[in-house]
Enzyme design. Structure first.
Site, PDB file in Angstrom:
ATOM      1  N   ARG A  38       0.856  -1.187   0.000  1.00  0.00           N
ATOM      2  CA  ARG A  38       0.000   0.000   0.000  1.00  0.00           C
ATOM      3  C   ARG A  38       0.889   1.232   0.000  1.00  0.00           C
ATOM      4  O   ARG A  38       1.626   1.468   0.951  1.00  0.00           O
ATOM      5  CB  ARG A  38      -0.899   0.018   1.247  1.00  0.00           C
ATOM      6  CG  ARG A  38      -1.764   1.264   1.358  1.00  0.00           C
ATOM      7  CD  ARG A  38      -2.665   1.190   2.587  1.00  0.00           C
ATOM      8  NE  ARG A  38      -3.543   2.356   2.684  1.00  0.00           N
ATOM      9  CZ  ARG A  38      -3.226   3.480   3.343  1.00  0.00           C
ATOM     10  NH1 ARG A  38      -2.070   3.570   3.988  1.00  0.00           N
ATOM     11  NH2 ARG A  38      -4.066   4.501   3.380  1.00  0.00           N
ATOM     12  N   SER A 107     -13.138  -2.769   1.125  1.00  0.00           N
ATOM     13  CA  SER A 107     -13.381  -2.125   2.428  1.00  0.00           C
ATOM     14  C   SER A 107     -14.876  -1.910   2.603  1.00  0.00           C
ATOM     15  O   SER A 107     -15.552  -1.511   1.655  1.00  0.00           O
ATOM     16  CB  SER A 107     -12.707  -0.747   2.487  1.00  0.00           C
ATOM     17  OG  SER A 107     -11.354  -0.840   2.182  1.00  0.00           O
ATOM     18  N   LYS A 136      -4.146   6.124   9.012  1.00  0.00           N
ATOM     19  CA  LYS A 136      -4.782   6.534   7.755  1.00  0.00           C
ATOM     20  C   LYS A 136      -5.598   7.774   8.076  1.00  0.00           C
ATOM     21  O   LYS A 136      -6.530   7.726   8.876  1.00  0.00           O
ATOM     22  CB  LYS A 136      -5.682   5.432   7.205  1.00  0.00           C
ATOM     23  CG  LYS A 136      -6.511   5.807   5.982  1.00  0.00           C
ATOM     24  CD  LYS A 136      -7.301   4.607   5.506  1.00  0.00           C
ATOM     25  CE  LYS A 136      -8.545   5.010   4.745  1.00  0.00           C
ATOM     26  NZ  LYS A 136      -8.288   5.405   3.358  1.00  0.00           N
TER      27      LYS A 136
HETATM   28  C1  LIG Z   1      -7.345  -5.006   4.157  1.00  0.00           C
HETATM   29  C2  LIG Z   1      -7.620  -3.575   3.894  1.00  0.00           C
HETATM   30  N1  LIG Z   1      -8.749  -3.008   4.415  1.00  0.00           N
HETATM   31  C3  LIG Z   1      -9.009  -1.702   4.165  1.00  0.00           C
HETATM   32  C4  LIG Z   1      -8.146  -0.953   3.387  1.00  0.00           C
HETATM   33  C5  LIG Z   1      -8.458   0.493   3.067  1.00  0.00           C
HETATM   34  O1  LIG Z   1      -8.695   0.584   1.700  1.00  0.00           O
HETATM   35  P1  LIG Z   1      -9.298   1.934   1.119  1.00  0.00           P
HETATM   36  O2  LIG Z   1     -10.603   2.212   1.783  1.00  0.00           O
HETATM   37  O3  LIG Z   1      -9.308   1.839  -0.357  1.00  0.00           O
HETATM   38  O4  LIG Z   1      -8.259   3.048   1.564  1.00  0.00           O
HETATM   39  P2  LIG Z   1      -6.721   3.139   1.123  1.00  0.00           P
HETATM   40  O5  LIG Z   1      -6.013   1.993   1.816  1.00  0.00           O
HETATM   41  O6  LIG Z   1      -6.674   2.986  -0.369  1.00  0.00           O
HETATM   42  O7  LIG Z   1      -6.272   4.491   1.608  1.00  0.00           O
HETATM   43  C6  LIG Z   1      -7.015  -1.558   2.857  1.00  0.00           C
HETATM   44  N2  LIG Z   1      -6.149  -0.854   2.088  1.00  0.00           N
HETATM   45  N3  LIG Z   1      -6.754  -2.867   3.114  1.00  0.00           N
HETATM   46  C1  LIG Z   2      -4.993   1.269   5.593  1.00  0.00           C
HETATM   47  C2  LIG Z   2      -6.129   1.495   6.521  1.00  0.00           C
HETATM   48  N1  LIG Z   2      -7.420   1.509   6.088  1.00  0.00           N
HETATM   49  C3  LIG Z   2      -8.269   1.739   7.052  1.00  0.00           C
HETATM   50  C4  LIG Z   2      -9.721   1.876   6.829  1.00  0.00           C
HETATM   51  O1  LIG Z   2     -10.450   2.094   7.819  1.00  0.00           O
HETATM   52  O2  LIG Z   2     -10.108   1.797   5.651  1.00  0.00           O
HETATM   53  S1  LIG Z   2      -7.539   1.937   8.569  1.00  0.00           S
HETATM   54  C5  LIG Z   2      -6.004   1.709   7.872  1.00  0.00           C
HETATM   55  C6  LIG Z   2      -4.742   1.807   8.648  1.00  0.00           C
HETATM   56  C7  LIG Z   2      -4.549   0.692   9.610  1.00  0.00           C
HETATM   57  O3  LIG Z   2      -3.315   0.917  10.284  1.00  0.00           O
HETATM   58  P1  LIG Z   2      -3.078   0.489  11.814  1.00  0.00           P
HETATM   59  O4  LIG Z   2      -3.110  -1.023  11.824  1.00  0.00           O
HETATM   60  O5  LIG Z   2      -1.725   1.042  12.115  1.00  0.00           O
HETATM   61  O6  LIG Z   2      -4.195   1.105  12.614  1.00  0.00           O
END
Ligand SMILES: Cc1ncc(COP(=O)(O)OP(=O)(O)O)c(N)n1
Ligand SMILES: Cc1nc(C(=O)O)sc1CCOP(=O)(O)O
Ligand SMILES: [Mg+2]
Length: 210
Positions: A38, A107, A136
């Protein structure tokens, strides 16, 4: 049956200087079942080259490799799949042109979004976010364990959870029925990435009694 139990997302901004490729190798060595690349900053050529390297590492370790957002790069690098959010290209559109065994993860913030994703052909959904997270910027507030249970009741495909998951709450997430825990900082930001992954994997195994 695919195993999404410990799902680690690489992030070079949270990694104490380790590269995506190093993080992938270290997390895989610690027992991660899925690695997701990512990155919102790399140029496409660099993202592709990084994906190629991680694809090889994941194949060597028998670990699933998912690319975030970019289905073109996922296909070109022979990844196992792509993860898309509610603001990305719809799963129903992706399903029309990806190979039959290509994984599409989506998601979902609610059980309704999860049901829509399942109908659109998603292979898994991820409750996003389950807890508050600072990893995020636009994640929004944690939806909580009750939403996870509702989502699990609503769909037949695997339900993962992401957001604020760590060693103190991962057992609760798995006990609530999550088929996997997706993490960034609980692994990637740790001094010993391999040990952090192994520790979370042990906690998952303890809950499942397997
Ligand atoms: C396993 C997993 N879950 C949620 C996310 C978040 O995806 P998204 O809502 O497209 O946001 P970004 O990651 O693209 O900022 C994820 N990447 N992976
Ligand atoms: C990549 C991402 N997506 C989210 C969502 O809610 O869609 S939260 C997230 C970050 C997760 O990082 P951590 O394990 O450090 O909390
Ligand atoms: Mg996305």
């Amino acid at each position: 049956m695919r195993d999404y139990s410990l799902y680690v997302l690489t992030d070079e901004h949270l990694s104490r200087g380790k590269s995506h490729v190093e993080l992938a190798r270290l997390a895989a060595e610690g027992g991660a079942d899925v690695i997701q690349l990512r990155d919102k900053h790399l140029e496409s050529r660099q993202l592709y080259e990084t994906a190629l390297e991680i694809s090889k590492i994941c194949r060597q370790h028998d670990v699933l490799f998912i690319v975030n957002d970019r289905v073109d790069i996922a296909l070109a690098a022979k990844a196992d799949g792509v993860h898309v959010g509610q603001g990305d290209i719809p799963a129903a559109v992706l399903r029309k042109f990806v190979p039959p065994d290509f994984i599409i993860g989506v998601s979902a913030g609610t059980a309704e979004e999860a049901l829509r994703a399942e109908k659109d052909g998603a292979d898994y959904v991820a409750l996003s976010p389950v807890f508050d997270t600072s990893s995020k910027d636009d994640a929004g507030c944690g939806r909580g364990i009750e939403e996870l249970k509702k989502m699990k009741q609503a769909v037949s495909i695997p339900v993962l959870a992401i957001g604020g998951i760590n060693k103190d709450n991962i057992k609760e997430v798995i006990a609530a029925g999550a088929d996997g825990a997706a993490v960034i900082s609980a692994v990637v930001s740790q001094e010993d990435v391999t040990a952090a992954a192994a520790s979370l994997k042990r906690l998952i195994t303890e809950v499942r009694g397997t």
